[in-house]
Write a protein that holds these residues in place. Structure first.
Motif: not given
Length: 420
Positions: A223-226, A292-296, A322-323, A338-339
């Motif tokens: 999941v990505y939110a932003g 997993v939640l991701v910040n790209p 979190v990745v 954090i990963i």
């Protein structure tokens, strides 16, 4: 302690209404503002709140006039000031509205300090006027650089932004202190005043939703939110799905200039779903159901040295692993929780693959340790105490100086930044 607060907090129904007419309203501005007010209340700071809607200029938001009103929400009372949502007029009408409302409220409450959320020229200059009038230190929460050029800015809009940036730089020479999300923000924009490093405040309600166990035989969920934009790495995330193959599914929540591209990709792929802007309850449920939640967000753009994505703390509080890419503005104490991912599609695909190798027990342990760190160390009580201690020292210092403001020009304030 009494504080006059200038910011962008809206009651939930007002926020929902504003989002409906806006092409990219910053959800994190709303969340950070309310987390801040909760933190101040946790440590018995009496806050008088004056707010405005953080909307894009017309036509980015289709509404031309925003009207003022009083509000009460989450046990906070305040006023929302009116303004005309046209570039140029927006800043002028906001300045007049904040000055009038703030002056009236300050005369009633006699604040010990004026706290400003963000580097907005209208809020800054009205706060400086009021702070000087009532001998109250002006403290600015700097969450972003003063001027960022976006893909929406044409030549005229960019020239107006640059003029506004000049007003902001002049204002930052007249503040008494700053609270910054990263050290680089203090170095470049508040180098001659005391500063407090505070990269965020956790809304602990994100930690109340129990994590869900994925059913056997179903694909892992990312999941990505932003913000839905190339600058925030969303297109890299779409390419990461292709590189990974049919190994996991991705859900994207939010709004932004890349929204049409994401919608198109979702129509063509069973691995991708796009939900747009949803309420907090639905988003909290999405976090709980994810593997997993991701910040790209890429680490190579100029603005990332000033960046601490507030979604990181939101993610961590949920208890889901979190990745994230490792941005320059992220403190070292986050490393165990954090990963880390390299920037770009391949780096994201590889890091997500590593995260999905965790067993259910390992995943739960990793997520719960990050959650405890976020809630206990970065929660409203801990951060509220740090803010109160910081502001008490400023008030005492100002009193010792006889209420005189220290106006010291700085040697260097960067003029502009551009999303790259």
């Amino acid at each position: 302690m009494k504080v006059l607060y200038f910011g962008f907090n809206l009651p939930e129904h007002e926020y929902t209404s504003a989002v409906a007419t806006d092409d990219g309203m910053p959800a994190q501005t709303q969340r950070f503002g309310w987390a801040l007010l909760r933190a101040l209340r946790e440590v018995d700071i009496d806050v008088t709140t004056v707010s405005t809607a953080p909307v894009l200029d017309f036509p980015g938001n289709s509404k031309l006039v925003f009207r003022g009103s009083g509000f009460r929400d989450q046990d906070v009372s305040g006023v929302i000031v009116p303004f005309v949502n046209i570039t140029g007029l927006k800043h002028l009408t906001r300045y007049v509205a904040f000055l009038r409302a703030g002056d009236r409220d300050a005369a009633d409450s006699r604040p010990d300090a004026v706290l400003v959320h963000g580097v907005n020229s209208a809020l800054l200059w009205s706060a400086i006027r009021i702070g000087g009038r009532f001998a109250a230190p002006v403290v600015v929460i700097i969450t972003d650089p003063p001027v960022l050029r976006s893909s929406r800015d044409g030549r005229v809009a960019w020239q107006l932004k640059r003029m506004d940036g000049s007003l902001i730089r002049r204002a930052l020479r007249r503040i008494d202190a700053a609270i910054v999300l990263t050290e680089q923000l203090a170095t470049d924009f508040a180098s001659d005043v005391p500063h407090l490093l505070m990269e965020g405040i956790v809304d602990v309600t994100w930690s109340t939703q129990p994590r869900e166990t994925r059913a056997a035989g179903t694909d892992p969920l990312v999941v990505y939110a932003g913000g839905v934009s190339a600058e925030y790495g969303v297109l890299d995330l779409l390419e990461a799905i292709r590189l990974a193959g049919p190994k996991w599914k991705l859900r994207i929540y939010g709004r932004g200039p890349a929204e049409a591209l994401v919608r198109s990709a979702a129509r063509e792929s069973d691995q991708l779903e796009f939900f747009g802007v949803v309420g907090k309850e639905e988003l909290s449920s999405a976090y709980a159901s994810a593997d997993v939640l991701v910040n790209p967000r890429p680490d190579h753009a100029a603005f990332t040295r000033y960046s601490f994505p507030s979604k990181i703390l939101e993610y961590m509080a949920s208890g889901t692993p979190v990745v994230s890419t490792k941005l320059l503005g992220m403190p070292a104490d986050y490393e165990p929780y954090i990963i880390w991912s390299d920037s770009g599609p391949q780096g994201l695909a590889d890091a997500i693959a590593r995260s999905l190798l965790l067993s259910p027990d390992e995943s739960a342990t990793f997520g719960s340790r990050a959650q405890a760190f976020a809630v206990q160390v970065k929660g409203p009580t801990a951060q509220g105490r740090r803010i109160r201690d910081f502001m008490e020292s400023l008030i005492e210092n100002k009193s010792a100086q006889g209420g005189q403001r220290r106006w010291t020009p700085r040697r260097h304030v960067p003029r502009t930044l551009k999303h790259e």
